[in-house]
Design a protein around this motif. Structure first.
Motif, short mmCIF file in Angstrom:
data_model
loop_
_atom_site.label_atom_id
_atom_site.label_comp_id
_atom_site.label_asym_id
_atom_site.label_seq_id
_atom_site.Cartn_x
_atom_site.Cartn_y
_atom_site.Cartn_z
N VAL A 59 0.85 -1.19 0.00
CA VAL A 59 0.00 0.00 0.00
C VAL A 59 0.88 1.24 0.00
O VAL A 59 2.03 1.21 0.44
CB VAL A 59 -0.96 0.01 1.21
CG1 VAL A 59 -2.03 -1.06 1.05
CG2 VAL A 59 -0.20 -0.21 2.52
N ALA A 60 0.34 2.34 -0.51
CA ALA A 60 1.12 3.58 -0.62
C ALA A 60 0.30 4.76 -0.12
O ALA A 60 -0.93 4.75 -0.17
CB ALA A 60 1.54 3.82 -2.07
N ALA A 61 1.02 5.78 0.35
CA ALA A 61 0.38 7.00 0.85
C ALA A 61 0.20 7.98 -0.30
O ALA A 61 0.79 9.07 -0.33
CB ALA A 61 1.23 7.61 1.96
N ALA A 86 0.65 4.69 8.32
CA ALA A 86 0.14 3.97 9.50
C ALA A 86 -1.30 3.53 9.29
O ALA A 86 -1.66 2.38 9.55
CB ALA A 86 0.26 4.86 10.73
N ARG A 87 -2.14 4.43 8.81
CA ARG A 87 -3.55 4.09 8.60
C ARG A 87 -3.70 3.01 7.54
O ARG A 87 -4.55 2.11 7.66
CB ARG A 87 -4.33 5.34 8.19
CG ARG A 87 -4.53 6.35 9.32
CD ARG A 87 -5.56 7.41 8.94
NE ARG A 87 -5.75 8.36 10.02
CZ ARG A 87 -5.20 9.56 10.07
NH1 ARG A 87 -4.43 9.97 9.07
NH2 ARG A 87 -5.42 10.36 11.09
N ASN A 88 -2.89 3.08 6.49
CA ASN A 88 -2.97 2.09 5.42
C ASN A 88 -2.62 0.69 5.93
O ASN A 88 -3.32 -0.28 5.60
CB ASN A 88 -2.03 2.47 4.27
CG ASN A 88 -2.55 3.63 3.45
OD1 ASN A 88 -3.71 3.98 3.52
ND2 ASN A 88 -1.67 4.25 2.67
N LEU A 139 -4.27 -4.83 8.25
CA LEU A 139 -4.23 -5.76 9.38
C LEU A 139 -5.62 -5.98 9.98
O LEU A 139 -5.99 -7.10 10.33
CB LEU A 139 -3.27 -5.24 10.46
CG LEU A 139 -1.79 -5.16 10.05
CD1 LEU A 139 -0.97 -4.58 11.19
CD2 LEU A 139 -1.26 -6.53 9.64
N ASP A 140 -6.40 -4.90 10.08
CA ASP A 140 -7.76 -5.02 10.63
C ASP A 140 -8.64 -5.88 9.73
O ASP A 140 -9.41 -6.73 10.21
CB ASP A 140 -8.38 -3.63 10.80
CG ASP A 140 -7.73 -2.83 11.92
OD1 ASP A 140 -7.01 -3.45 12.74
OD2 ASP A 140 -7.97 -1.61 11.98
#
Length: 308
Positions: free
Chosen positions: A92-94, A294-296, A301-302
């Protein structure tokens, strides 16, 4: 406690606040591939936040618990996505987190090239007064050709349009472009642009996109700006084009090999303006990229925890 490896020395406090409950492992300011591999073996991270260096197949193999690789920024060319996919690891990327910072850097480099900012500063400090002999390039009414129309490219396009420039853009994946961007082919970009600015990711298909052949198709005296990836440019061909006058000047924030080492031929030519890949490095972008990374990774994970 599950570990998260950061391939750098730090992470914004706002990002760390989101990652409470994880053990944070830092690789330092200039980690080598051996350093990163050793950290993967020692800590078996569940996630990697990529700041510096590469995430290669050996690292991925050394971390059996790894579920997600999250880029602290938008470019994922330093991640072995084939190896990650084979393991079922998400990348994933920001995207867009540093768009304002990089677009501003591209604007600064374009203006510095057109107005000879660095060269005139050096001449002034050497005691010269070139008012009677120097003429800079006026950008109003000129054409800028953009390769890549993601968040950064479109933001830069808006700036160029506000300056009264004609904006051509090439991006086979871009949709619903604003009216001030005129879609164009690469041939159109090379042929019609007074400034060529690169804003696309690096792929196997576009490596050395700017080379002797494509530079020869450009207008004599074109300005080249690159705030994307150094591998998009054949550096030897660009140097020759600058020396011959085919390229008026170049503003570069990324290079084929980083960090640049002493003795690189670009360092000897004042018409090539150099910046150490810091277009996306501002205090605001540091926070934006860290929290987005961090959110990505937390989202991945969630989602996997629910699915399990």
């Amino acid at each position: 406690m599950s570990a998260i490896l950061v391939t750098g020395a730090d992470l914004a406090p706002q990002a760390l606040a989101l990652l409470q409950g994880f053990e944070m492992i830092y690789a330092g300011k200039t980690p080598t591939q051996d350093d990163l591999l050793a950290l993967c073996r020692a800590h078996d991270p569940v996630a990697i936040i990529v700041r510096y260096g590469k995430v290669d197949a050996a690292m991925i193999d050394a971390a059996p618990s790894l579920q997600v690789i999250s880029k602290h920024g938008s470019g994922t060319d330093t991640i072995d996505k084939v190896a990650a996919k084979a393991r079922g690891i998400e990348v994933v990327a920001a995207a867009g987190a540093n768009a304002a910072a990089v677009a501003e850097e591209a604007l600064a480099l374009m203006l510095a090239c057109a107005k000879s900012v660095v060269q005139l500063d050096a001449r002034m400090r050497a005691g010269h007064w070139d008012k009677a002999t120097h003429k800079s390039l006026e950008l109003h009414g000129r054409t800028v050709g953009l390769v890549g129309l993601g968040a950064i490219g479109q933001r830069f396009a808006k700036m160029a349009d506000a300056m009264g420039m004609r904006v051509l853009g090439f991006d086979p994946f871009a949709k619903d472009l604003p009216a001030f961007i005129q879609p164009a082919s690469l041939d159109d970009i090379w042929r019609e642009s007074d400034v060529v600015s690169l804003h696309c990711p690096l792929t196997d298909e576009n490596r050395n996109l700017l080379n002797a052949q494509t530079l020869a198709q450009c207008k004599t005296g074109v300005i080249v700006v690159n705030t994307a990836r150094g591998g998009l440019i054949d550096e030897a061909a660009l140097l020759e084009a600058v020396r011959s006058g085919q390229v008026r000047s170049a503003g570069l924030d990324s290079f084929a090999v980083e960090p640049m080492t002493a003795g690189h031929p670009f360092q000897q030519d004042p018409r090539i303006l150099l910046s150490p890949h810091i277009g996306g490095v501002t205090s605001d972008a540091y926070v934006n990229m860290g929290t987005a990374a961090a959110r990505n990774l937390l989202a991945v994970l969630d989602r996997r925890a629910v699915a399990a």
